[in-house]
Design an enzyme around this catalytic site. Structure first.
Site, short mmCIF file in Angstrom:
data_model
loop_
_atom_site.label_atom_id
_atom_site.label_comp_id
_atom_site.label_asym_id
_atom_site.label_seq_id
_atom_site.Cartn_x
_atom_site.Cartn_y
_atom_site.Cartn_z
N ILE A 101 0.83 -1.19 0.00
CA ILE A 101 0.00 0.00 0.00
C ILE A 101 0.87 1.25 0.00
CG2 ILE A 101 -1.92 -1.17 1.16
CD1 ILE A 101 -0.91 -0.12 3.84
N HIS A 119 -4.56 -4.50 -2.28
CA HIS A 119 -4.98 -3.98 -0.97
C HIS A 119 -5.00 -2.45 -0.93
CE1 HIS A 119 -3.71 -8.09 0.94
NE2 HIS A 119 -4.88 -8.15 0.32
N CYS A 127 -13.23 9.25 0.17
CA CYS A 127 -14.51 9.24 0.88
C CYS A 127 -15.18 7.91 0.60
CB CYS A 127 -15.39 10.40 0.42
SG CYS A 127 -17.11 10.22 1.01
#
Ligand code: OAD
Ligand code: ZN
Length: 246
Positions: A101, A119, A127
């Site tokens: 990530i 991932h 959001c």
């Protein structure tokens, strides 16, 4: 030795698929998850259900994210990332599939479209309701003012790093792409992953069952070592450094 075999296997393969985990980034100052000092060794992960259920958990998740910003923000690609970018550049590897990530495959020069993130990515936030993108620095500024994680300025939804938490749906397009790439490769390189998190951990076996050769490069044993064609228990940066060509 294992290293010599790895070079030969890469040389003779026509499509190499690198599949990476946190171990490729530890030399860049980013902790992995399950080693001593790893992120989940320090704090149990916050499941998605808890993140959406309570403001305290969202605040806690963001506080933890700010703590690691020093590492993620400053990290540069390591020898492993650069070696894989080299394989990509010469046309050996069509893409890199990653559980990471940290954005370091992109930073090493693999185009964003060819880094398949299973991932997600923690270097920015989204959001959860409307998908609007936010920068971590902005979230941190707001947090410092209000002492809480901010909500979406467009729709009031919860803002979360663009990562996939336990209990959160896997990104479908990335999963489909990883599967297609896995079925296309004749050499699958599992690098720096404990291979315990599913469904990601299913890809090495899928490659193997489809006839590809499987290499596992990781400091520690994994439960797939016995089916691999080659297992190298050594430091990733050291093993991959010879493949860096630019
Ligand atoms: P883990 O922390 O589970 O495994 C990393 C592996 O890399 C360990 O087996 C280490 O021994 C090995 N390792 C570390 N540094 C190394 C080095 N320099 N050379 C060789 N080996 C090294 O991390 P992952 O398998 O990537 O998901 O974890 C899978 C997923 O679990 C992550 O993507 C993360 C976590 O929950 C999310 O954040 C959504
Ligand atoms: Zn929103």
């Amino acid at each position: 030795t294992g290293r010599k075999h790895l070079a030969e296997m890469i040389e003779s393969a026509s499509v190499v698929l690198p599949f990476t985990g946190a171990g490729i980034s530890t030399e860049c100052g980013i902790p992995d998850f399950r080693s001593p000092g790893g992120l989940w060794t320090k704090n149990a992960p916050i499941p998605f259900g808890e993140f959406v259920a309570s403001r305290e958990m969202r605040d806690e998740a963001w506080r933890r994210r700010f703590v690691i910003e020093e590492q993620f923000g400053a990290a540069q690609p390591g020898r492993g990332h650069r070696a894989l970018a080299s394989l990509y550049r010469i046309g050996k590897a069509p893409a890199v599939v990653t559980q990471n990530i940290d954005n370091l495959h992109q930073a090493s020069g693999v185009p964003e479209d060819d880094v398949v993130e299973l991932h997600g990515n923690t270097t920015y936030a989204l959001c959860l309701s409307c998908g609007r993108r936010y920068e971590v620095a902005w979230v941190k500024e707001r947090f410092e003012v209000t002492d809480h994680a901010p909500d979406c300025t467009s729709c009031g939804g919860y803002i979360k790093t663009a990562t996939v938490s336990f209990g959160q749906a896997m990104p479908e397009a990335a999963m489909r792409r990883a599967e297609a790439l896995t079925l296309r490769c004749d050499l699958f390189l599992a690098i720096g992953s404990s291979l315990v998190v599913w469904p990601a951990a299913g890809f090495p076996m899928l490659a193997k069952r489809n006839g590809a050769r499987l290499v596992i490069l990781n400091r520690e044993p994994t439960e797939f070592d016995e089916v691999a064609d080659l297992v190298v228990h050594a430091d990733i940066g050291n093993v991959l450094a010879p493949f860096v060509t630019h």
